[in-house]
Design a protein around this motif. Sequence first.
Motif, PDB file in Angstrom:
ATOM      1  N   HIS A  13       0.828  -1.206   0.000  1.00  0.00           N
ATOM      2  CA  HIS A  13       0.000   0.000   0.000  1.00  0.00           C
ATOM      3  C   HIS A  13       0.867   1.263   0.000  1.00  0.00           C
ATOM      4  CE1 HIS A  13      -3.434   2.540   0.667  1.00  0.00           C
ATOM      5  NE2 HIS A  13      -2.917   3.019   1.793  1.00  0.00           N
ATOM      6  N   GLN A  14       2.022   1.196   0.639  1.00  0.00           N
ATOM      7  CA  GLN A  14       2.888   2.376   0.678  1.00  0.00           C
ATOM      8  C   GLN A  14       3.372   2.748  -0.729  1.00  0.00           C
ATOM      9  OE1 GLN A  14       3.457   4.271   3.235  1.00  0.00           O
ATOM     10  NE2 GLN A  14       2.363   3.003   4.704  1.00  0.00           N
ATOM     11  N   MET A  15       3.596   1.735  -1.562  1.00  0.00           N
ATOM     12  CA  MET A  15       3.998   2.019  -2.934  1.00  0.00           C
ATOM     13  C   MET A  15       2.846   2.644  -3.712  1.00  0.00           C
ATOM     14  SD  MET A  15       6.673   1.878  -4.814  1.00  0.00           S
ATOM     15  CE  MET A  15       7.082   2.127  -6.542  1.00  0.00           C
ATOM     16  N   GLU A  16       1.621   2.212  -3.418  1.00  0.00           N
ATOM     17  CA  GLU A  16       0.463   2.834  -4.050  1.00  0.00           C
ATOM     18  C   GLU A  16       0.381   4.317  -3.686  1.00  0.00           C
ATOM     19  OE1 GLU A  16      -3.164   0.018  -4.376  1.00  0.00           O
ATOM     20  OE2 GLU A  16      -2.223  -0.493  -2.469  1.00  0.00           O
ATOM     21  N   MET A  17       0.609   4.614  -2.406  1.00  0.00           N
ATOM     22  CA  MET A  17       0.553   5.999  -1.963  1.00  0.00           C
ATOM     23  C   MET A  17       1.687   6.814  -2.573  1.00  0.00           C
ATOM     24  SD  MET A  17      -0.404   5.464   2.052  1.00  0.00           S
ATOM     25  CE  MET A  17      -0.390   7.230   2.342  1.00  0.00           C
ATOM     26  N   LEU A  18       2.863   6.198  -2.717  1.00  0.00           N
ATOM     27  CA  LEU A  18       4.013   6.912  -3.263  1.00  0.00           C
ATOM     28  C   LEU A  18       3.782   7.307  -4.717  1.00  0.00           C
ATOM     29  CD1 LEU A  18       7.008   7.807  -2.824  1.00  0.00           C
ATOM     30  CD2 LEU A  18       7.667   5.565  -3.713  1.00  0.00           C
ATOM     31  N   THR A  19       3.175   6.408  -5.498  1.00  0.00           N
ATOM     32  CA  THR A  19       2.995   6.652  -6.934  1.00  0.00           C
ATOM     33  C   THR A  19       1.624   7.198  -7.286  1.00  0.00           C
ATOM     34  OG1 THR A  19       2.269   4.360  -7.259  1.00  0.00           O
ATOM     35  CG2 THR A  19       4.632   4.821  -7.477  1.00  0.00           C
TER      36      THR A  19
ATOM     37  N   MET B 263      10.628   1.045 -14.302  1.00  0.00           N
ATOM     38  CA  MET B 263      11.204   2.354 -14.605  1.00  0.00           C
ATOM     39  C   MET B 263      10.138   3.423 -14.826  1.00  0.00           C
ATOM     40  SD  MET B 263      12.485   1.733 -18.521  1.00  0.00           S
ATOM     41  CE  MET B 263      13.552   0.402 -18.036  1.00  0.00           C
ATOM     42  N   SER B 264       8.889   3.016 -15.073  1.00  0.00           N
ATOM     43  CA  SER B 264       7.840   3.998 -15.340  1.00  0.00           C
ATOM     44  C   SER B 264       7.421   4.763 -14.098  1.00  0.00           C
ATOM     45  CB  SER B 264       6.615   3.296 -15.937  1.00  0.00           C
ATOM     46  OG  SER B 264       6.033   2.409 -14.993  1.00  0.00           O
ATOM     47  N   CYS B 265       7.901   4.343 -12.912  1.00  0.00           N
ATOM     48  CA  CYS B 265       7.495   4.990 -11.663  1.00  0.00           C
ATOM     49  C   CYS B 265       8.429   6.130 -11.276  1.00  0.00           C
ATOM     50  CB  CYS B 265       7.453   3.959 -10.534  1.00  0.00           C
ATOM     51  SG  CYS B 265       6.314   2.594 -10.810  1.00  0.00           S
ATOM     52  N   PHE B 266       9.434   6.442 -12.096  1.00  0.00           N
ATOM     53  CA  PHE B 266      10.467   7.376 -11.660  1.00  0.00           C
ATOM     54  C   PHE B 266      10.734   8.436 -12.717  1.00  0.00           C
ATOM     55  CE2 PHE B 266      11.091   3.248  -9.729  1.00  0.00           C
ATOM     56  CZ  PHE B 266      11.095   3.579  -8.383  1.00  0.00           C
ATOM     57  N   THR B 267      11.308   9.536 -12.259  1.00  0.00           N
ATOM     58  CA  THR B 267      11.566  10.656 -13.163  1.00  0.00           C
ATOM     59  C   THR B 267      12.700  10.354 -14.133  1.00  0.00           C
ATOM     60  OG1 THR B 267      13.067  11.632 -11.518  1.00  0.00           O
ATOM     61  CG2 THR B 267      10.759  12.334 -11.461  1.00  0.00           C
TER      62      THR B 267
ATOM     63  N   ALA C 294      16.560   4.192 -13.426  1.00  0.00           N
ATOM     64  CA  ALA C 294      15.806   3.166 -12.704  1.00  0.00           C
ATOM     65  C   ALA C 294      16.027   1.792 -13.334  1.00  0.00           C
ATOM     66  CB  ALA C 294      14.325   3.516 -12.695  1.00  0.00           C
ATOM     67  N   GLY C 295      16.078   1.745 -14.680  1.00  0.00           N
ATOM     68  CA  GLY C 295      16.361   0.477 -15.346  1.00  0.00           C
ATOM     69  C   GLY C 295      17.753  -0.019 -15.046  1.00  0.00           C
ATOM     70  N   GLU C 296      18.708   0.904 -14.949  1.00  0.00           N
ATOM     71  CA  GLU C 296      20.075   0.518 -14.595  1.00  0.00           C
ATOM     72  C   GLU C 296      20.132  -0.065 -13.183  1.00  0.00           C
ATOM     73  OE1 GLU C 296      22.218   4.096 -15.052  1.00  0.00           O
ATOM     74  OE2 GLU C 296      22.295   4.016 -17.260  1.00  0.00           O
TER      75      GLU C 296
ATOM     76  N   LEU D 230      16.620   7.333  -6.103  1.00  0.00           N
ATOM     77  CA  LEU D 230      15.813   7.623  -7.277  1.00  0.00           C
ATOM     78  C   LEU D 230      14.745   8.633  -6.871  1.00  0.00           C
ATOM     79  CD1 LEU D 230      15.288   4.002  -8.663  1.00  0.00           C
ATOM     80  CD2 LEU D 230      16.690   5.777  -9.717  1.00  0.00           C
ATOM     81  N   THR D 231      14.149   9.270  -7.849  1.00  0.00           N
ATOM     82  CA  THR D 231      13.065  10.215  -7.577  1.00  0.00           C
ATOM     83  C   THR D 231      11.773   9.629  -8.111  1.00  0.00           C
ATOM     84  OG1 THR D 231      14.589  12.084  -7.724  1.00  0.00           O
ATOM     85  CG2 THR D 231      12.237  12.558  -7.892  1.00  0.00           C
ATOM     86  N   ALA D 232      10.866   9.249  -7.202  1.00  0.00           N
ATOM     87  CA  ALA D 232       9.581   8.670  -7.588  1.00  0.00           C
ATOM     88  C   ALA D 232       8.667   9.772  -8.123  1.00  0.00           C
ATOM     89  CB  ALA D 232       8.939   7.971  -6.403  1.00  0.00           C
ATOM     90  N   LEU D 233       7.914   9.429  -9.167  1.00  0.00           N
ATOM     91  CA  LEU D 233       7.001  10.378  -9.793  1.00  0.00           C
ATOM     92  C   LEU D 233       5.575   9.881  -9.613  1.00  0.00           C
ATOM     93  CD1 LEU D 233       6.577  12.905 -11.540  1.00  0.00           C
ATOM     94  CD2 LEU D 233       6.779  11.431 -13.553  1.00  0.00           C
TER      95      LEU D 233
END
Length: 771
Positions: A263-269, A282-286, A291-293, A309-312
């Motif tokens: 659930h915390q990941m849901e709230m983050l994204t 990788m789609s979760c980050f700026t 992120a892929g690396e 990383l910076t979550a978007l």
Amino acid sequence: MSVIRNSSVERLTAIGFAATLLVLLWVGVIALVHEDSGNRAAVHVLVSIGLLLCFLGGLLLLAKRQARLQAARQSATPAARLLKAGALQDAIFNSVNFSSIATDAQGVIQIFNVGAERMLGYQAADVVDKLTPADISDAQELIVRAGALSDEFTTAIRPGFEALVYKAMRGIEDIYDLTYIRADGTRLPALVSVTALHGPDGRLIGFLLIGTDNTARKQVEAEQALLDQRLRDQQFYTRSLIESNIDPLITTDPCGTISDVNHQMEMLTGRTRDELIGAPFMSCFTEPQRAGEAITRVLRESKVTNYELTALARDGKETVVSFNATTFHDRDRKLQGVFAAARDVTERKHFEHALQETNVELQTAREAAEKANRAKSEFLSSMSHELRTPLNAVLGFAQLMASEVPPPPPRQQRSIDQILKGGWYLLRLINEILDLAMIESGKVTMSQEPMSMTDVLQDCKGMIEPQATKRGISMTFPSFDKVFYIHADRTRVKQVMINLLSNAIKYNASGGSVIVQCVASGTERVRICVKDTGTGLSADHLAQLFQPFNRLGQEDSGEEGTGIGLVVTKQLVELMGGTIGVDSAVGVGTVFWVEFASAQAPALDNIEEVALERRLLQAPESGEQPTLLYVEDNPANLALVEQLIARRGDLKLVTAIDAYLGIELARAYLPDVILMDINLPGMSGYGALKVLRDDPATAHIPVLALSANAVPRDIEKGLEAGFFRYLTKPIRVREFMDALDVALHHAAEIRSGQAPRPASQDHQESKELSC
């Protein structure tokens, strides 16, 4: 008999037909052989007729035989069928593999087979015409079954036998779990088939219950249910752990596709679990590429920590997170993917940025403070020098005036006394302020070593008793027979004790007393107490005791004081690793105490006769021995070096207890080598070295430092200041003797006019000897 007869007739008829057929065939063959054309037609006719008769006879015989068999079958079937049916019934009702229980229409048991007897423990005679199957079944199960059937058929069904046969009565095939109660009271799980029995007219005549032991299947089901429950519990527990984690958690397959989140990941994204599962990590980050690396690096190294990383989020919110990730495998060690935990470090990053800015500001402030502190120290040092110079003249001429012959008149003498009193007070004030400034700036040098506390107290007694006698205060010191050794700086310890004793006399009652005690405190400490019989201190005064320039209301008492003596005393004690405390009661008096680490008496350790033997052989016969000047204020160290030089036999030793006397003796004797302590009363070893170097008469004399300040920075500082060698305490005899030899050799080269060694070489050897 009729059957036998019919068989014989049929047999004779068949033989007749066969003989006729053979005769006709024989005639036809003969006619054909003789090729009698006239008779050939007749022969054909006869053969045809014969064949036809044989065929018709065969059909007749076959028909008669079939009729006979049919008649025989019809006459034999009823008896055989009855015999076979009886055998099957016996096999069924006597089988031990299943129980067969037959009842009448009212449910009373009529048949109880061998299998039922063995499975349930009852004899047929015990239950037939006496019990119903419900009587040997679990009553609670029947109640539950009745309720379930009532709900199914929307009619009330009574628990008991009716609940057992209700479906069978309506022609519904019913097989269900039933628990029998054995004769011994134990329970038997059974799988029971219930069938309704009807008579020839279709009327219900009873029920048949066929059951098999269901224990094994029940055990398997129970074990499977337990495993399923454990699996569900484990899954629930694992899920609970994942969901209760305060950090966003995420798993991916080896290709970087998200397989699960919490659930915390849901709230983050800002996206739901269903939206995230199946999406690329990788789609979760700026920075998708970075992120892929991260996933690639985890797969390569099996573990990655503190990967930022910076979550978007969906709404555009950006959150800096620190990832810790690792690979995970199945039980066959096959790679399943990556497990990662992210921690929100946005606030930490802001804090680090703010801290960095603050550190810059602090560094700037520290540099400014250090600059100000250096300026203050330089100012105090300059002021001390500037104040001492005119004060020296004031006190000097005042003392000359007081000592003139004839003495000055009483009135003038009183004025001179006031000048001297103010002058000495001003000198003490200058010294204390300078001490406090040096302590606060960290420039106080300490030479901590084993020393006799008893010797210090004995010195203090001689210095303080005249002051106490003048004020009518009795002094009591401990017996000097028992020697206590502590690990401290002798000069600073004496300064501490003089200050405490002076205060005990100064603030004592008229005719009072001062008691000094020196005792062991535990196994590793020595406590020195100074007790007076003064007015004592209140709790408020005790709380303000060690504040600079706070005289605790004694400003108008007529007693001279600066309010910084105790502050300096406390800081000196703590710099030497000691503690200071006070106990006081108003109207009773005050006890000041200090504690220091205890020590063993200094001893000549590691003395090697071989190290001394060659020096004895080198002693000159002319009697003109080289001179060694040793400047040291610690009697124990003086005695130690005296013993070493006495055993060496090739040196004359001259000693001084302070730097001033040492300088005078150096100028008078011009010794070959000078051995100097660093931390001396009045002037330090560094100050004495500078004076000797500035004097052309003594500038050439090699000066060796001998100090308890043994850290590398102290050694480096001493060598940079110009000491020929820097030796540390406790003395290592071989090193000590070697250093003296090098210094004596150096002095001999100077006397002979040979060029001395380069200073850099001396400096390098000094470092080697001091390590």
